[in-house]
Design a protein around this motif. Structure first.
Motif, PDB file in Angstrom:
ATOM      1  N   TRP A   1       0.824  -1.208   0.000  1.00 21.45           N
ATOM      2  CA  TRP A   1       0.000   0.000   0.000  1.00 21.45           C
ATOM      3  C   TRP A   1       0.859   1.259   0.000  1.00 21.45           C
ATOM      4  O   TRP A   1       0.456   2.277  -0.570  1.00 21.45           O
ATOM      5  CB  TRP A   1      -1.015  -0.001   1.143  1.00 21.45           C
ATOM      6  N   ILE A   2       2.031   1.204   0.596  1.00 23.24           N
ATOM      7  CA  ILE A   2       2.931   2.366   0.572  1.00 23.24           C
ATOM      8  C   ILE A   2       3.449   2.581  -0.852  1.00 23.24           C
ATOM      9  O   ILE A   2       3.507   3.713  -1.337  1.00 23.24           O
ATOM     10  CB  ILE A   2       4.080   2.209   1.589  1.00 23.24           C
ATOM     11  N   LEU A   3       3.791   1.505  -1.531  1.00 26.43           N
ATOM     12  CA  LEU A   3       4.212   1.609  -2.934  1.00 26.43           C
ATOM     13  C   LEU A   3       3.076   2.184  -3.785  1.00 26.43           C
ATOM     14  O   LEU A   3       3.307   3.028  -4.652  1.00 26.43           O
ATOM     15  CB  LEU A   3       4.645   0.247  -3.468  1.00 26.43           C
ATOM     16  N   ALA A   4       1.836   1.757  -3.526  1.00 27.08           N
ATOM     17  CA  ALA A   4       0.684   2.280  -4.266  1.00 27.08           C
ATOM     18  C   ALA A   4       0.532   3.781  -4.034  1.00 27.08           C
ATOM     19  O   ALA A   4       0.223   4.537  -4.967  1.00 27.08           O
ATOM     20  CB  ALA A   4      -0.595   1.543  -3.851  1.00 27.08           C
TER      21      ALA A   4
ATOM     22  N   TYR B   1      -7.945   8.696  -4.394  1.00 24.45           N
ATOM     23  CA  TYR B   1      -7.457   7.310  -4.433  1.00 24.45           C
ATOM     24  C   TYR B   1      -6.343   7.143  -3.401  1.00 24.45           C
ATOM     25  O   TYR B   1      -6.336   6.181  -2.624  1.00 24.45           O
ATOM     26  CB  TYR B   1      -6.947   6.951  -5.835  1.00 24.45           C
ATOM     27  N   ILE B   2      -5.404   8.086  -3.366  1.00 29.35           N
ATOM     28  CA  ILE B   2      -4.287   8.021  -2.419  1.00 29.35           C
ATOM     29  C   ILE B   2      -4.802   8.045  -0.980  1.00 29.35           C
ATOM     30  O   ILE B   2      -4.329   7.286  -0.132  1.00 29.35           O
ATOM     31  CB  ILE B   2      -3.286   9.178  -2.678  1.00 29.35           C
ATOM     32  N   VAL B   3      -5.776   8.893  -0.706  1.00 25.17           N
ATOM     33  CA  VAL B   3      -6.375   8.943   0.636  1.00 25.17           C
ATOM     34  C   VAL B   3      -6.997   7.594   0.979  1.00 25.17           C
ATOM     35  O   VAL B   3      -6.832   7.085   2.091  1.00 25.17           O
ATOM     36  CB  VAL B   3      -7.423  10.078   0.739  1.00 25.17           C
ATOM     37  N   GLY B   4      -7.700   7.003   0.024  1.00 21.54           N
ATOM     38  CA  GLY B   4      -8.298   5.689   0.250  1.00 21.54           C
ATOM     39  C   GLY B   4      -7.260   4.625   0.555  1.00 21.54           C
ATOM     40  O   GLY B   4      -7.460   3.783   1.437  1.00 21.54           O
ATOM     41  N   VAL B   5      -6.152   4.663  -0.159  1.00 22.25           N
ATOM     42  CA  VAL B   5      -5.058   3.721   0.114  1.00 22.25           C
ATOM     43  C   VAL B   5      -4.538   3.922   1.538  1.00 22.25           C
ATOM     44  O   VAL B   5      -4.312   2.967   2.274  1.00 22.25           O
ATOM     45  CB  VAL B   5      -3.912   3.873  -0.916  1.00 22.25           C
ATOM     46  N   ALA B   6      -4.376   5.175   1.928  1.00 25.51           N
ATOM     47  CA  ALA B   6      -3.866   5.474   3.271  1.00 25.51           C
ATOM     48  C   ALA B   6      -4.827   4.983   4.358  1.00 25.51           C
ATOM     49  O   ALA B   6      -4.392   4.462   5.390  1.00 25.51           O
ATOM     50  CB  ALA B   6      -3.637   6.978   3.421  1.00 25.51           C
TER      51      ALA B   6
ATOM     52  N   THR C   1      -7.272   2.589   4.072  1.00 22.97           N
ATOM     53  CA  THR C   1      -7.554   1.140   4.042  1.00 22.97           C
ATOM     54  C   THR C   1      -6.298   0.281   4.130  1.00 22.97           C
ATOM     55  O   THR C   1      -6.397  -0.914   4.375  1.00 22.97           O
ATOM     56  CB  THR C   1      -8.307   0.760   2.748  1.00 22.97           C
ATOM     57  N   HIS C   2      -5.140   0.912   3.903  1.00 18.73           N
ATOM     58  CA  HIS C   2      -3.860   0.175   3.825  1.00 18.73           C
ATOM     59  C   HIS C   2      -3.940  -0.918   2.765  1.00 18.73           C
ATOM     60  O   HIS C   2      -3.412  -2.022   2.942  1.00 18.73           O
ATOM     61  CB  HIS C   2      -3.464  -0.419   5.176  1.00 18.73           C
ATOM     62  N   ASN C   3      -4.597  -0.575   1.657  1.00 18.38           N
ATOM     63  CA  ASN C   3      -4.804  -1.522   0.573  1.00 18.38           C
ATOM     64  C   ASN C   3      -4.653  -0.780  -0.751  1.00 18.38           C
ATOM     65  O   ASN C   3      -5.281   0.270  -0.943  1.00 18.38           O
ATOM     66  CB  ASN C   3      -6.205  -2.125   0.700  1.00 18.38           C
ATOM     67  N   PRO C   4      -3.852  -1.309  -1.685  1.00 18.00           N
ATOM     68  CA  PRO C   4      -3.682  -0.664  -2.984  1.00 18.00           C
ATOM     69  C   PRO C   4      -4.979  -0.516  -3.786  1.00 18.00           C
ATOM     70  O   PRO C   4      -5.058   0.308  -4.692  1.00 18.00           O
ATOM     71  CB  PRO C   4      -2.707  -1.573  -3.742  1.00 18.00           C
ATOM     72  N   LEU C   5      -6.009  -1.277  -3.447  1.00 17.96           N
ATOM     73  CA  LEU C   5      -7.296  -1.148  -4.133  1.00 17.96           C
ATOM     74  C   LEU C   5      -8.087   0.052  -3.632  1.00 17.96           C
ATOM     75  O   LEU C   5      -9.163   0.350  -4.161  1.00 17.96           O
ATOM     76  CB  LEU C   5      -8.126  -2.425  -3.967  1.00 17.96           C
ATOM     77  N   SER C   6      -7.570   0.718  -2.617  1.00 17.05           N
ATOM     78  CA  SER C   6      -8.152   1.939  -2.095  1.00 17.05           C
ATOM     79  C   SER C   6      -9.586   1.711  -1.633  1.00 17.05           C
ATOM     80  O   SER C   6      -9.848   0.803  -0.861  1.00 17.05           O
ATOM     81  CB  SER C   6      -8.034   3.044  -3.151  1.00 17.05           C
TER      82      SER C   6
END
Length: 125
Positions: free
Chosen positions: A69-72, A110-115, A117-122
């Motif tokens: 998720w950090i890479l995403a 999308y980036i906020v969603g990743v942050a 959820t800790h998931n690249p699918l946001s």
């Protein structure tokens, strides 16, 4: 050394301020406002974005870069910057700049969603 919680709050605050600055600057770019050339407007977003980036890197070092998720988030930030440049400076027409601004804001969320959820699918996880 700053605690994780302080860095996280500073990072989130800088992200909100950065988004507000971006939306205002994108609007001015579309409208061809001379306000976009003001000294404060040209400098302040870079200061805020530097704080945002430094806090993000510090948090990533604390958490560990090995998490997908950090890479995403990093890849998302690269796309956000590229599309944001079209919205503020590189877009040749007002329509192009406006469309790029909308896409950049969607990437930001999308980036906020990743942050969150800790998931690249946001938000789609």
């Amino acid at each position: 050394m700053l605690s994780y919680t302080i860095l996280k709050h500073l990072h989130v605050t800088a992200a909100v301020i950065s988004l507000v600055f971006f939306i205002v600057r994108a609007y001015w770019s579309v409208m061809r406002s001379p306000r976009l050339q003001g000294r404060f407007v040209r400098i302040a977003p870079h200061v805020v974005d530097t704080i945002l980036l430094l806090c993000g890197l510090a948090l990533a070092f604390m958490i560990g870069f090995h998490q997908t998720w950090i890479l995403a988030k990093i890849i998302g930030v690269i796309f956000y910057i590229a599309v944001g440049m079209v919205a503020i400076k590189k877009g040749k027409t007002a329509t192009t700049r406006a469309l790029a601004a909308v896409v950049a804001v969607l990437i930001f969320f999308y980036i906020v969603g990743v942050a969150l959820t800790h998931n690249p699918l946001s938000w789609w996880s």
